[in-house]
Scaffold this motif. Structure first.
Motif, PDB file in Angstrom:
ATOM      1  N   UNK A  13       0.830  -1.198   0.000  1.00 29.21           N
ATOM      2  CA  UNK A  13       0.000   0.000   0.000  1.00 29.21           C
ATOM      3  C   UNK A  13       0.874   1.261   0.000  1.00 29.21           C
ATOM      4  N   UNK A  14       1.979   1.215   0.731  1.00 28.62           N
ATOM      5  CA  UNK A  14       2.898   2.355   0.744  1.00 28.62           C
ATOM      6  C   UNK A  14       3.489   2.575  -0.646  1.00 28.62           C
ATOM      7  N   UNK A  15       3.836   1.497  -1.311  1.00 26.82           N
ATOM      8  CA  UNK A  15       4.364   1.588  -2.673  1.00 26.82           C
ATOM      9  C   UNK A  15       3.344   2.229  -3.603  1.00 26.82           C
ATOM     10  N   UNK A  79      -5.702  -7.456 -10.799  1.00 21.00           N
ATOM     11  CA  UNK A  79      -4.729  -6.697 -10.009  1.00 21.00           C
ATOM     12  C   UNK A  79      -3.314  -6.909 -10.497  1.00 21.00           C
ATOM     13  N   UNK A  80      -2.974  -8.162 -10.812  1.00 15.53           N
ATOM     14  CA  UNK A  80      -1.629  -8.461 -11.319  1.00 15.53           C
ATOM     15  C   UNK A  80      -1.387  -7.731 -12.638  1.00 15.53           C
ATOM     16  N   UNK A 134     -10.687  -2.317  -6.249  1.00 19.76           N
ATOM     17  CA  UNK A 134     -11.490  -3.447  -6.714  1.00 19.76           C
ATOM     18  C   UNK A 134     -10.652  -4.631  -7.182  1.00 19.76           C
ATOM     19  N   UNK A 135      -9.410  -4.379  -7.593  1.00 22.54           N
ATOM     20  CA  UNK A 135      -8.605  -5.462  -8.153  1.00 22.54           C
ATOM     21  C   UNK A 135      -7.413  -5.861  -7.294  1.00 22.54           C
ATOM     22  N   UNK A 136      -6.996  -5.003  -6.379  1.00 19.76           N
ATOM     23  CA  UNK A 136      -5.814  -5.317  -5.573  1.00 19.76           C
ATOM     24  C   UNK A 136      -6.187  -5.596  -4.116  1.00 19.76           C
ATOM     25  N   UNK A 201       3.755  -6.876  -9.102  1.00 19.44           N
ATOM     26  CA  UNK A 201       2.771  -7.704  -9.813  1.00 19.44           C
ATOM     27  C   UNK A 201       3.132  -9.182  -9.698  1.00 19.44           C
ATOM     28  N   UNK A 202       4.422  -9.487  -9.765  1.00 19.63           N
ATOM     29  CA  UNK A 202       4.867 -10.877  -9.619  1.00 19.63           C
ATOM     30  C   UNK A 202       4.581 -11.394  -8.213  1.00 19.63           C
ATOM     31  N   UNK A 203       4.779 -10.522  -7.217  1.00 23.37           N
ATOM     32  CA  UNK A 203       4.501 -10.911  -5.836  1.00 23.37           C
ATOM     33  C   UNK A 203       3.012 -11.195  -5.637  1.00 23.37           C
ATOM     34  N   UNK A 204       2.159 -10.321  -6.162  1.00 18.81           N
ATOM     35  CA  UNK A 204       0.722 -10.488  -5.967  1.00 18.81           C
ATOM     36  C   UNK A 204       0.193 -11.684  -6.746  1.00 18.81           C
TER      37      UNK A 204
END
Length: 210
Positions: A13-15, A79-80, A134-136, A201-204
């Motif tokens: 969220x900070x990012x 989200x990704x 909505x996506x993350x 994106x890879x992490x999520x």
């Protein structure tokens, strides 16, 4: 929300809050013209808009995502894709200078209320905010715990990170503006942020319902 999950979510969220965008550049200009304190006060308007968008997201998506693995995965990959897209877009547009962004002119309102209103209008009309909520947000949920409470915790955390990001943009406004005024400076900033978003994106993409 468990402390372990919050510690994993908060940096993401900070990012997202620190990403270059219209609200943060508004905070930067407010910081340059009227000071960091006034710029941070104006973020109240931004967070009111984000609170409304988060409420809509929580009410509309929570029950669906909890009950359906299919829709969880749809939301997860949206989200990704979104994070990957903004990362690639930042890299592709890395050479855009701050001068290009200023062509339309930047107006700094003269009162706290007008600056809050300005931040509100920018945030409420920003489709990126809707995609974030909505996506993350939903894919970060622990479905064994109450969903509404987790949305609330993530929402409050995100609002706090928005204040932090705006403060740093406003406080370092003059220095940051000099840094990214040139194409080279903006290139370095955009490529750095782009790479971070692609990694995010890879992490999520590893998120699961359990």
């Amino acid at each position: 929300m468990a402390l372990e999950l919050w510690l994993a979510v908060a940096p993401i969220l900070l990012l997202l809050s620190f990403g270059p965008g219209p609200n943060n550049f508004t905070a930067m200009y407010n910081g340059i013209r009227v000071g960091a304190g006034s710029a941070v006060v104006a973020v109240v308007g931004r967070n009111i808009a984000f609170g409304l968008l988060m409420l809509v997201s929580a009410l509309g998506l929570g029950a669906v995502i909890v009950s359906s693995a299919f829709w969880f995965n749809v939301v997860k990959w949206l989200g990704v894709i979104y994070l990957f897209y903004i990362g690639v877009k930042a890299w592709v547009n890395a050479s855009n200078s701050l001068s290009d962004m200023e062509e339309g002119g930047v107006v700094v309102p003269s009162s706290h209320m007008s600056r809050m209103r300005q931040e509100f209008m920018i945030a409420i009309s920003n489709p990126k905010a809707i995609l974030i909520f909505t996506a993350i947000f939903p894919q970060m949920l622990d479905l064994s715990e109450p969903v509404t409470q987790q949305f609330l915790v993530m929402g409050v955390t995100f609002m706090a990170t928005e204040f932090i990001a705006a403060f740093f943009y406003a406080l370092g406004g003059r220095q940051l503006r000099r840094l990214i005024r040139s194409p080279k400076g903006m290139t370095n900033l955009n490529r750095g942020m782009g790479g971070i978003f692609v990694l995010a994106s890879a992490f999520l993409a590893t998120a699961s319902r359990v």
